[in-house]
Design an enzyme around this catalytic site. Sequence first.
Site, PDB file in Angstrom:
ATOM      1  N   TYR A  58      25.171  35.077  -6.337  1.00  0.00           N
ATOM      2  CA  TYR A  58      25.007  33.630  -6.478  1.00  0.00           C
ATOM      3  C   TYR A  58      26.090  32.879  -5.706  1.00  0.00           C
ATOM      4  CZ  TYR A  58      25.034  29.023  -8.714  1.00  0.00           C
ATOM      5  OH  TYR A  58      25.029  27.676  -8.940  1.00  0.00           O
ATOM      6  N   LYS A  70      25.688  30.671  -2.156  1.00  0.00           N
ATOM      7  CA  LYS A  70      26.080  29.263  -2.115  1.00  0.00           C
ATOM      8  C   LYS A  70      27.020  29.025  -0.939  1.00  0.00           C
ATOM      9  CE  LYS A  70      24.868  26.547  -5.005  1.00  0.00           C
ATOM     10  NZ  LYS A  70      23.718  25.652  -4.921  1.00  0.00           N
TER      11      LYS A  70
END
Length: 134
Positions: free
Chosen positions: A82, A86
């Site tokens: 994650y 990002k």
Amino acid sequence: MLLHVSTAFVAGEQEGLLMEKPFKPGESLRKGYNLDVQAEIKLVENFKSTLRVQSSSDKLEKKKMKELGLKRARHFGWPNVYSLTKALGEMLLGNLGRDLPVVIVRPSIILSTFQDPMSGWIEGTRTIDMLYVA
């Protein structure tokens, strides 16, 4: 102007005061390592092709892809996929937005929307969302 909402978790597990600055293409949290977005995409495509040639099941393919993502994230200094993705997204926006001013904000948490598409709207329930919904 383009406003991109990222996350504070893009900084990984660093401690202390962290200055807000955009990620430069190639930058990683692990010193001395160059994160080439295009090379990572190619690595993933090749890995996935190899899995398919080996006639792996969808379930096994999904498991192996998750393992690869976590391995690559940790290799470059991020704790999970994650936060790595990002950072990759921020790098791409910074690179693509040369003619367009890009603003990246990194809140630590987002619960629901103010108005759009409707007040209080949540897409799915993850982490703290369950408490908010309750």
